[in-house]
Design an enzyme around this catalytic site. Structure first.
Site, PDB file in Angstrom:
ATOM      1  CG  HIS A  96     -12.713  82.888 -37.372  1.00  0.00           C
ATOM      2  ND1 HIS A  96     -12.191  83.632 -36.354  1.00  0.00           N
ATOM      3  CD2 HIS A  96     -12.461  83.587 -38.503  1.00  0.00           C
ATOM      4  CE1 HIS A  96     -11.642  84.744 -36.841  1.00  0.00           C
ATOM      5  NE2 HIS A  96     -11.793  84.739 -38.149  1.00  0.00           N
ATOM      6  CG  ASN A 116      -9.901  89.571 -36.392  1.00  0.00           C
ATOM      7  OD1 ASN A 116     -10.621  88.638 -36.043  1.00  0.00           O
ATOM      8  ND2 ASN A 116      -9.533  89.762 -37.642  1.00  0.00           N
TER       9      ASN A 116
END
Ligand code: HEM
Length: 210
Positions: free
Chosen positions: A25, A98
């Site tokens: 990320h 997510n």
């Protein structure tokens, strides 16, 4: 010489100019917004932000891809994650999600192996950002995962962060004012609907949008 403090200060700053980027990320973009209660959730939780219909709580969201490093493209075939910070009257509350409802693994012990397989080689910076490559298939063939089918679907090439669904993935426990607990899942539904690009569009955007 160590007594040359001007040099030492300069080298100290120089050595600290680059902070190693986070391993997953790493690439993200943020947006301010708000969370609005449509129906009171007092039956499920005593958390203040869910009590009163119509009440808005300011939030900041950081959206990210998972595998790509600094400067990587916005349209790889990859999961999108998001970290939501709710600025509630009771303090800040962080919740991640997510855009896919299941996860590759359940055992954190496998996380470094998953990420080594999906990310670029540390010494070659290749393959970059995406997940449809041989190193990842080597791992996936040995550890088949439900999420693989999701990652190879249109969900992994969303048209924008405003057009994807969100999932807390984990099951959470909320506790109400009388101490009763309930298991819950968090789902986000995009007002603009779920939209993806097609693979050719993704590739074209990657080439043009540098
Ligand atoms: C075994 C399971 C998991 C492990 C071991 C794991 C591990 C990690 C690690 C190490 C980071 C980087 C933290 C940092 O550098 O500061 C991260 C970030 C992140 N993870 Fe996971 N993760 C897991 C599952 C999940 C799941 C299920 C979700 C979605 C609900 C998720 C969403 C995220 C997001 C959104 C970020 C970026 C947060 C931000 O922008 O600040 N992860 N994870």
């Amino acid at each position: 010489m160590l007594e040359d403090f001007v040099l030492r200060e300069k080298i100290f700053h120089f050595d600290h100019e680059r902070i190693p980027e986070r391993i997953v990320h790493a690439r993200g973009s943020g947006a301010h917004g708000f969370f609005e209660v449509y129906e009171s959730l007092a039956e499920l939780t005593k958390a203040d932000l869910f009590q009163r219909p119509g009440e808005k709580t300011p939030v900041f969201v950081r959206f990210s891809t998972v595998a790509g490093g600094a400067g990587s493209v916005d349209t790889p075939r990859d999961v999108r994650g998001f970290a939501v910070k709710f600025y509630t009257k009771e303090g800040n509350w962080d919740l991640v999600g997510n855009n896919i409802p299941v996860f590759f693994i359940q055992d954190a012990m496998k996380f470094p192996d998953l990420v080594h397989a999906v990310k670029m080689e540390a010494d070659r910076a290749y393959p970059q950002a995406g997940s449809a490559h041989d190193t990842f298939w080597d791992w996936a063939s040995l550890m088949p995962a439900h999420m693989l089918t999701w990652a190879m679907s249109d969900r992994a090439i969303p048209r924008s962060f405003r057009m994807m669904e969100g999932f807390g993935v984990h099951t959470f426990r909320l506790i109400n004012a009388s101490g009763k607990s309930s298991f819950v899942k968090f789902h986000w539904k995009p007002k603009l609907g779920l939209q993806s690009v097609v693979w050719d569009e993704a590739l074209k955007l990657q080439a043009a949008d540098k």
